[in-house]
Design a protein around this motif. Structure first.
Motif, PDB file in Angstrom:
ATOM      1  N   UNK A  11      13.061  -3.814  -0.078  1.00 44.58           N
ATOM      2  CA  UNK A  11      13.095  -2.830  -1.157  1.00 44.58           C
ATOM      3  C   UNK A  11      11.884  -1.915  -1.017  1.00 44.58           C
ATOM      4  N   UNK A  12      11.894  -0.801  -1.747  1.00 41.74           N
ATOM      5  CA  UNK A  12      10.766   0.131  -1.685  1.00 41.74           C
ATOM      6  C   UNK A  12       9.476  -0.556  -2.131  1.00 41.74           C
ATOM      7  N   UNK A  13       9.569  -1.380  -3.177  1.00 42.78           N
ATOM      8  CA  UNK A  13       8.370  -2.065  -3.670  1.00 42.78           C
ATOM      9  C   UNK A  13       7.852  -3.058  -2.645  1.00 42.78           C
ATOM     10  N   UNK A  14       8.761  -3.800  -2.014  1.00 39.72           N
ATOM     11  CA  UNK A  14       8.349  -4.765  -0.993  1.00 39.72           C
ATOM     12  C   UNK A  14       7.754  -4.064   0.219  1.00 39.72           C
ATOM     13  N   UNK A  15       8.292  -2.898   0.565  1.00 28.79           N
ATOM     14  CA  UNK A  15       7.724  -2.129   1.671  1.00 28.79           C
ATOM     15  C   UNK A  15       6.283  -1.744   1.368  1.00 28.79           C
ATOM     16  N   UNK A  16       6.034  -1.253   0.149  1.00 26.53           N
ATOM     17  CA  UNK A  16       4.676  -0.855  -0.211  1.00 26.53           C
ATOM     18  C   UNK A  16       3.737  -2.063  -0.230  1.00 26.53           C
ATOM     19  N   UNK A  17       4.234  -3.191  -0.697  1.00 33.30           N
ATOM     20  CA  UNK A  17       3.417  -4.410  -0.706  1.00 33.30           C
ATOM     21  C   UNK A  17       3.033  -4.800   0.719  1.00 33.30           C
ATOM     22  N   UNK A  18       4.014  -4.778   1.617  1.00 30.29           N
ATOM     23  CA  UNK A  18       3.731  -5.116   3.015  1.00 30.29           C
ATOM     24  C   UNK A  18       2.783  -4.100   3.641  1.00 30.29           C
ATOM     25  N   UNK A  19       2.911  -2.825   3.268  1.00 32.98           N
ATOM     26  CA  UNK A  19       2.017  -1.799   3.809  1.00 32.98           C
ATOM     27  C   UNK A  19       0.575  -2.046   3.383  1.00 32.98           C
ATOM     28  N   UNK A  20       0.382  -2.497   2.139  1.00 26.47           N
ATOM     29  CA  UNK A  20      -0.973  -2.816   1.678  1.00 26.47           C
ATOM     30  C   UNK A  20      -1.567  -3.923   2.552  1.00 26.47           C
ATOM     31  N   UNK A  21      -0.786  -4.958   2.825  1.00 30.95           N
ATOM     32  CA  UNK A  21      -1.276  -6.044   3.681  1.00 30.95           C
ATOM     33  C   UNK A  21      -1.527  -5.559   5.104  1.00 30.95           C
ATOM     34  N   UNK A  22      -0.641  -4.696   5.607  1.00 29.58           N
ATOM     35  CA  UNK A  22      -0.770  -4.224   6.991  1.00 29.58           C
ATOM     36  C   UNK A  22      -2.007  -3.360   7.183  1.00 29.58           C
ATOM     37  N   UNK A  23      -2.370  -2.585   6.164  1.00 32.26           N
ATOM     38  CA  UNK A  23      -3.562  -1.743   6.278  1.00 32.26           C
ATOM     39  C   UNK A  23      -4.831  -2.583   6.366  1.00 32.26           C
ATOM     40  N   UNK A  24      -4.747  -3.823   5.921  1.00 34.25           N
ATOM     41  CA  UNK A  24      -5.905  -4.718   5.967  1.00 34.25           C
ATOM     42  C   UNK A  24      -5.542  -6.008   6.681  1.00 34.25           C
ATOM     43  N   UNK A  25      -4.794  -5.868   7.778  1.00 35.17           N
ATOM     44  CA  UNK A  25      -4.392  -7.049   8.548  1.00 35.17           C
ATOM     45  C   UNK A  25      -5.617  -7.847   8.976  1.00 35.17           C
ATOM     46  N   UNK A  26      -5.510  -9.150   8.822  1.00 37.26           N
ATOM     47  CA  UNK A  26      -6.617 -10.025   9.179  1.00 37.26           C
ATOM     48  C   UNK A  26      -7.583 -10.268   8.037  1.00 37.26           C
ATOM     49  N   UNK A  27      -7.357  -9.629   6.884  1.00 35.27           N
ATOM     50  CA  UNK A  27      -8.229  -9.796   5.724  1.00 35.27           C
ATOM     51  C   UNK A  27      -7.426 -10.344   4.559  1.00 35.27           C
ATOM     52  N   UNK A  28      -8.041 -11.236   3.800  1.00 40.18           N
ATOM     53  CA  UNK A  28      -7.386 -11.819   2.638  1.00 40.18           C
ATOM     54  C   UNK A  28      -7.499 -10.869   1.454  1.00 40.18           C
ATOM     55  N   UNK A  29      -6.367 -10.607   0.794  1.00 39.66           N
ATOM     56  CA  UNK A  29      -6.346  -9.805  -0.422  1.00 39.66           C
ATOM     57  C   UNK A  29      -5.908 -10.688  -1.580  1.00 39.66           C
ATOM     58  N   UNK A  30      -6.605 -10.586  -2.688  1.00 45.56           N
ATOM     59  CA  UNK A  30      -6.220 -11.342  -3.864  1.00 45.56           C
ATOM     60  C   UNK A  30      -4.973 -10.716  -4.488  1.00 45.56           C
ATOM     61  N   UNK A  31      -4.316 -11.480  -5.354  1.00 50.60           N
ATOM     62  CA  UNK A  31      -3.157 -10.939  -6.054  1.00 50.60           C
ATOM     63  C   UNK A  31      -3.549  -9.724  -6.885  1.00 50.60           C
ATOM     64  N   UNK A  32      -4.727  -9.792  -7.512  1.00 49.29           N
ATOM     65  CA  UNK A  32      -5.179  -8.656  -8.324  1.00 49.29           C
ATOM     66  C   UNK A  32      -5.378  -7.410  -7.479  1.00 49.29           C
TER      67      UNK A  32
END
Length: 239
Positions: free
Chosen positions: A159-180
């Motif tokens: 979905x569009x929302x899931x794509x944006x979520x994955x993009x956030x993770x991809x921009x910081x691949x290798x780094x842990x992001x909190x849920x917040x």
């Protein structure tokens, strides 16, 4: 001909000082004290060649406008320097995630702003003129322009929302992001269901991009912290 800069800040004294300082350095600076005025100016030719944007404005959120600018083909590559009184690392990360090219916390030296602006413009001029539209992490590719996900060259449905979520993770691949941090980065994006947790969306993304969703190798859970999109290890090749 002088490079055109649009400075958006509701601090009129600071704006006047920076406009004068940058003007002495050879730039043609226009100022706007609200998002409304900035939007109007951006629609008028000639277009600014760089944007200096304060996040805290009286009629809107600079972060949300940054997201909109990066979603618009006409402004996706516009060099953008964010200014903010919020200098925490999480705030800087969020601003960069949403598309800012650089981030400067107040108070700052005018000389530093000038140096950062010059660096942004050099990078823009050195580029091909087309922004990088594809994020690649191993065999996983995200086409930001087409909103498409491919794994080993094969499309995956999100979905569009899931794509944006994955993009956030991809921009910081290798780094842990909190849920917040993830939710902050997605703030303002229309969600298809507000009562679904971030964990449910992660589960569905895993179903699309993992070889074995029950034993994920790409999107990892860091217990008690959040999520990370793992970088491929050199000895393993692409995930």
């Amino acid at each position: 001909m002088s490079t055109r800069i649009l400075l958006v800040d509701d601090d009129l004294r600071l704006s006047a000082m920076l406009a004068d300082y940058l003007g002495q350095a050879g730039y043609a600076v226009e100022t706007a004290g609200t998002l409304t005025a900035a939007r109007q100016r951006l629609r008028q030719p000639p277009a600014p060649q760089a944007l200096i944007l304060d996040l805290m404005l009286p009629d809107g959120d600079g972060l949300q406008w940054c997201r909109e600018l990066r979603a618009d083909p006409a402004t996706v590559a516009l060099p953008l320097l964010m200014l903010t009184a919020r200098g925490e690392p999480a705030d800087r990360i969020l601003g960069l995630e949403l598309g800012a090219d650089d981030y400067l916390a107040k108070p700052f030296e005018a000389r530093e702003l000038l140096a950062r602006l010059r660096a942004l413009l050099r990078r823009a001029q050195a580029g091909s003129g087309a922004p990088a539209q594809v994020l690649r992490v191993g065999a996983l590719e995200l086409d930001l322009g087409a909103h498409e996900v491919r794994l080993h060259g094969q499309p995956r449905e999100l979905t569009a929302y899931q794509f944006q979520l994955l993009a956030v993770l991809a921009r910081h691949a290798g780094r842990v992001l909190t849920r917040d941090q993830i939710m902050d980065a997605l703030k303002g994006h229309p969600q298809e269901a507000f009562d679904r947790s971030i964990d449910v969306h992660i589960s569905r993304i895993r179903a699309a991009v993992e070889d074995d969703p029950k034993r994920p190798r790409r999107i990892l859970t860091v217990r008690g912290t959040g999520y990370m999109l793992a970088r491929p290890r050199a000895d393993e090749g692409a995930p």
